[in-house]
Scaffold this active site. Sequence first.
Site, PDB file in Angstrom:
ATOM      1  N   LYS A 139     -57.509 -44.882 -78.170  1.00 18.56           N
ATOM      2  CA  LYS A 139     -56.115 -44.878 -78.634  1.00 18.56           C
ATOM      3  C   LYS A 139     -55.769 -43.597 -79.384  1.00 18.56           C
ATOM      4  CE  LYS A 139     -54.687 -49.679 -78.927  1.00 18.56           C
ATOM      5  NZ  LYS A 139     -53.937 -50.628 -79.749  1.00 18.56           N
ATOM      6  N   LYS A 171     -57.822 -50.355 -67.159  1.00 20.86           N
ATOM      7  CA  LYS A 171     -57.396 -51.695 -67.566  1.00 20.86           C
ATOM      8  C   LYS A 171     -55.883 -51.858 -67.390  1.00 20.86           C
ATOM      9  CE  LYS A 171     -56.803 -52.737 -71.910  1.00 20.86           C
ATOM     10  NZ  LYS A 171     -56.849 -53.126 -73.333  1.00 20.86           N
ATOM     11  N   LYS A 191     -50.112 -52.924 -71.393  1.00 20.96           N
ATOM     12  CA  LYS A 191     -48.675 -52.832 -71.660  1.00 20.96           C
ATOM     13  C   LYS A 191     -48.266 -51.410 -72.010  1.00 20.96           C
ATOM     14  CE  LYS A 191     -49.818 -55.667 -75.534  1.00 20.96           C
ATOM     15  NZ  LYS A 191     -49.585 -56.964 -76.075  1.00 20.96           N
TER      16      LYS A 191
HETATM   17  P1  AMP Z   1     -53.549 -56.787 -76.855  1.00 22.69           P
HETATM   18  O1  AMP Z   1     -52.376 -56.843 -75.962  1.00 22.69           O
HETATM   19  O2  AMP Z   1     -54.285 -55.481 -76.801  1.00 22.69           O
HETATM   20  O3  AMP Z   1     -53.260 -57.263 -78.236  1.00 22.69           O
HETATM   21  O4  AMP Z   1     -54.581 -57.838 -76.252  1.00 22.69           O
HETATM   22  C1  AMP Z   1     -54.472 -59.225 -76.497  1.00 22.69           C
HETATM   23  C2  AMP Z   1     -55.530 -60.014 -75.748  1.00 22.69           C
HETATM   24  O5  AMP Z   1     -55.378 -59.832 -74.337  1.00 22.69           O
HETATM   25  C3  AMP Z   1     -56.971 -59.586 -76.084  1.00 22.69           C
HETATM   26  O6  AMP Z   1     -57.791 -60.746 -76.096  1.00 22.69           O
HETATM   27  C4  AMP Z   1     -57.334 -58.698 -74.933  1.00 22.69           C
HETATM   28  O7  AMP Z   1     -58.723 -58.666 -74.696  1.00 22.69           O
HETATM   29  C5  AMP Z   1     -56.597 -59.362 -73.785  1.00 22.69           C
HETATM   30  N1  AMP Z   1     -56.282 -58.398 -72.739  1.00 22.69           N
HETATM   31  C6  AMP Z   1     -55.440 -57.330 -72.831  1.00 22.69           C
HETATM   32  N2  AMP Z   1     -55.404 -56.644 -71.670  1.00 22.69           N
HETATM   33  C7  AMP Z   1     -56.262 -57.292 -70.825  1.00 22.69           C
HETATM   34  C8  AMP Z   1     -56.672 -57.084 -69.479  1.00 22.69           C
HETATM   35  N3  AMP Z   1     -56.194 -56.068 -68.772  1.00 22.69           N
HETATM   36  N4  AMP Z   1     -57.555 -57.950 -68.932  1.00 22.69           N
HETATM   37  C9  AMP Z   1     -58.041 -58.997 -69.647  1.00 22.69           C
HETATM   38  N5  AMP Z   1     -57.700 -59.255 -70.924  1.00 22.69           N
HETATM   39  C10 AMP Z   1     -56.820 -58.411 -71.507  1.00 22.69           C
END
Ligand code: AMP
Length: 344
Positions: free
Chosen positions: A123, A206, A209
Amino acid sequence: MSEGVQIPSAFTPRVFSGIQPSGGLTLGNYLGAIKRFVDMQAEEFETIYCMVDLHAITTWQDPADLRHNTRELCAGFIASGIDPEQSILFNQSQVPEHAQLGWVFNCVARMGWMKRMTQFKDKAGKNAENASLGLFGYPALMAADILVYHATHVPVGEDQKQHLELTRDIATKFNHDFGVDFFPITEPVIEGAATRVMSLRDGSKKMSKSDPSDASRINMTDTADDIAKKIRKAKTDPEPLPSDLDGLAERPEARNLVNIYAALSDQTAEAAMAEVSGKQFGAFKPMLAELAVEKLSPISTEMARLMDDQAEIDRILARGAERAREITAPILAKTYDIVGMVQS
Ligand code: AMP
Ligand code: TRP
């Protein structure tokens, strides 16, 4: 051992997880996290789910967007099947004990541990000197999110594994430094066919968003047409699907679509592979698109309906925060006591 502090000998099973309101929800968040939060709600656990707005501001967030995204994330949780009566659902900044325990953990965690965190390196990018101090300390606040509930299980996607190892290290060091058995050693729960959903444009990245390309992800607010179009255009290769998963080892884009199919249809990747083996993408992609629309459209419709009544969302968040504080206030008070803070 500190006076007046009752040390629990065993920890009741309790699930905690969080998602940042730093943008809209993606299919990765849904399959890697929320869908599994819903599954755990049905089991014998107490479940606590949080919109981690304090984490979101470790990178710049426009205030109006942050407000919108926090409410929309709450709507996304509920539309996906999180029951705000059964689970505790709230946003982090309304429960001050997260930040308070986070400070204590800033003093437990070591600089060397934080420097190894790959998410910080990703990041912060090349210009780490310009990253916020909050971004560097992010994993200590995440440990506080979990441990301020004495949570025992944390469902997350694969990318959070290292942060959960750090959470265990912080709990172990705190317990050791103060000679207590106060914080549990939390179990990560990284399970299912889609613990790492990849970009639809690049199987080595990955789904996120924050990816500049909207075609790389499926957003939970996408229309049925958008979903179908993005799947139709998803990068693939010219070969038909193989007979087993080993045949996908060198085909990340194909593997990703099979994993998504498996997770959306509640099957293992092996079972999904048996169903689709030998198909050309021309046949498989429409099957996947139909399944994705069938599963996701009701969620986005319900999200939009919930977003029409923001006062109700705010009431749910306030009530969740109140219930959360019933758990966090005594745990923070005991932590302060263990550390030696005079509280009169
Ligand atoms: P975040 O949006 O970074 O706060 O992620 C929230 C949750 O979604 C966390 O448990 C991440 O590990 C999961 N997550 C985010 N992106 C992915 C992805 N591409 N595949 C699987 N899990 C994800
Ligand atoms: N770091 C997590 C992510 O980006 C979000 C998060 C913050 C979290 N606190 C947490 C996840 C506590 C699980 C438990 O995905």
